[in-house]
Design a protein around this motif. Structure first.
Motif, short mmCIF file in Angstrom:
data_model
loop_
_atom_site.label_atom_id
_atom_site.label_comp_id
_atom_site.label_asym_id
_atom_site.label_seq_id
_atom_site.Cartn_x
_atom_site.Cartn_y
_atom_site.Cartn_z
N SER A 97 -2.95 11.11 1.38
CA SER A 97 -3.19 11.66 0.05
C SER A 97 -3.58 13.13 0.07
N HIS A 121 3.56 12.31 0.66
CA HIS A 121 2.53 11.62 -0.12
C HIS A 121 3.17 10.84 -1.26
N ALA A 124 1.68 6.51 -5.43
CA ALA A 124 1.72 5.10 -5.85
C ALA A 124 0.69 4.37 -5.02
N GLY A 125 0.23 3.28 -5.55
CA GLY A 125 -0.76 2.52 -4.81
C GLY A 125 -1.42 1.55 -5.75
N ALA A 126 -2.55 1.05 -5.31
CA ALA A 126 -3.31 0.09 -6.11
C ALA A 126 -4.72 0.08 -5.55
N GLU A 127 -5.62 -0.59 -6.26
CA GLU A 127 -6.98 -0.68 -5.75
C GLU A 127 -7.07 -1.75 -4.65
N HIS A 191 -10.99 9.29 -8.95
CA HIS A 191 -11.49 8.23 -8.06
C HIS A 191 -12.98 8.41 -7.80
N ARG A 223 -11.11 0.69 -12.59
CA ARG A 223 -10.24 -0.09 -11.70
C ARG A 223 -10.19 0.52 -10.30
N ILE A 224 -10.03 1.85 -10.24
CA ILE A 224 -9.85 2.50 -8.94
C ILE A 224 -11.14 2.57 -8.12
N MET A 231 -10.50 4.95 3.25
CA MET A 231 -9.44 5.85 2.80
C MET A 231 -10.02 6.95 1.91
N TRP A 232 -10.92 6.57 1.00
CA TRP A 232 -11.46 7.55 0.06
C TRP A 232 -12.51 8.45 0.67
N1 TYR Z 1 -5.41 4.22 -6.09
C1 TYR Z 1 -4.43 4.62 -7.06
C2 TYR Z 1 -4.25 3.48 -8.05
O1 TYR Z 1 -4.74 2.41 -7.82
C3 TYR Z 1 -3.13 4.92 -6.39
C4 TYR Z 1 -3.11 6.10 -5.50
C5 TYR Z 1 -4.12 6.37 -4.62
C6 TYR Z 1 -2.04 6.94 -5.52
C7 TYR Z 1 -4.07 7.46 -3.79
C8 TYR Z 1 -1.98 8.04 -4.71
C9 TYR Z 1 -3.01 8.29 -3.85
O2 TYR Z 1 -2.99 9.37 -3.06
O3 TYR Z 1 -3.60 3.66 -9.04
#
Ligand code: TYR
Length: 284
Positions: A97, A121, A124-127, A191, A223-224, A231-232
């Motif tokens: 990221s 990069h 896209a992604g998810a929690e 985030h 949510r995030i 990662m964060w």
């Molecule tokens: N975490 C984000 C979500 O859930 C997605 C995401 C995270 C996208 C980090 C890019 C990134 O660098 O929507």
């Protein structure tokens, strides 16, 4: 085009690339490498990868492409480990990221072979995280930013763009510094704010009561905050300067909002909400 792809980190991000590639008419062989034996086993069981490999030399043999999809602070160690086994045909890319730090690591660790590295990069992604969260369609219609350097081989960039096109993504290029300042504002800051809000409430004595009655607004805003902590942590530290600037500007925005409220400035509050609401609705 791809016969063998090596993925370092077969979680949500790497695993979703693997699943998308598996849908191709002639899918490549996919080799997974990772720190966690358990995740690799899960990735095998779920059919994300064809092999789990602990030996980097055999993993990299005849590899067309290496994708690093691990938390960004692991990137230098992974690059160091692959460098001795890297042929001139293998292209390396990542899914981190942050991009300035990754490009600097790649330049330092790959030396002459830095021209085979293309920073990437996927937006896209998810929690959710881990191999079990991988989805074949995660990247469909999503942006992927590539950050080639002046020395990067055009064929390397083309190969990485093709990888993401196979996943259904839209590919564009940016300079690493521009990338990091844009994503500090629209991704990294939100985030951190979500983590901060949830933590603030979770620490309180009446947290249970608060969470019991929190509903959709809270769900959308936070949510995030359920995202991968390692990662964060790595993203926050890697993009520290840009993020500190963003936090500063956000603090000013909060101060302005506080002043409007303290002064019962009904027009000021309305105008601010109206302007923000229009901007949000024009975007989404
Ligand atoms: N975490 C984000 C979500 O859930 C997605 C995401 C995270 C996208 C980090 C890019 C990134 O660098 O929507």
């Amino acid at each position: 085009m791809f016969k063998k792809i090596v993925i370092f980190g077969v979680g949500l991000i790497g695993g979703s690339v693997a699943l998308a590639l598996k849908k191709l008419p002639n899918p490549p062989q996919i080799v997974g490498v990772g720190r966690s034996e358990l995740s690799l086993q899960e990735a095998l069981t779920l059919g994300l990868i064809d092999h789990a490999e602990t030996d980097i030399a055999s993993a990299l043999q005849n590899a067309d492409l290496v994708l690093i999809a691990a938390p960004v602070a692991q990137t230098p160690a992974i690059l160091k480990a692959i460098r001795p086994h890297l042929s001139a045909q293998t292209v390396i890319t990542d899914a981190g990221s942050t991009k300035s730090d990754v490009m600097a690591y790649a330049q330092a660790e790959l030396g002459q072979q830095f021209n085979q590295f293309v920073g990437g990069h996927p937006i896209a992604g998810a929690e959710k995280s881990g191999p079990g969260a991988a989805m074949a369609d995660l990247y469909v219609g999503k942006n992927v930013i590539l950050t080639p350097a002046a020395v990067t081989g055009p064929e390397a960039v083309q190969k990485v763009a093709t990888l993401w096109h196979h996943c259904g993504a839209l590919v564009s290029n940016m300079r690493p510094e521009e990338h990091d300042s844009v994503f500090a504002a629209v991704s990294h800051l939100p985030h951190l704010l979500a983590f901060a809000l949830v933590e603030d409430l979770a620490k309180r004595n009446n947290a249970e009561l608060l969470f019991k009655f929190a509903a959709s607004g809270f769900r959308d805003f936070t949510r995030i905050a359920g995202s991968h902590p390692e990662m964060w942590r790595d993203i926050a530290l890697a993009n520290k300067q840009a993020l500190l600037q963003e936090l500063n500007m956000y603090q000013q925005a909060v101060s302005e909002m506080t002043a409007l409220l303290e002064n019962n400035d009904d027009k000021g509050l309305f105008d601010l909400f109206e302007h923000a609401s229009e901007a949000r609705n024009a975007w989404a």
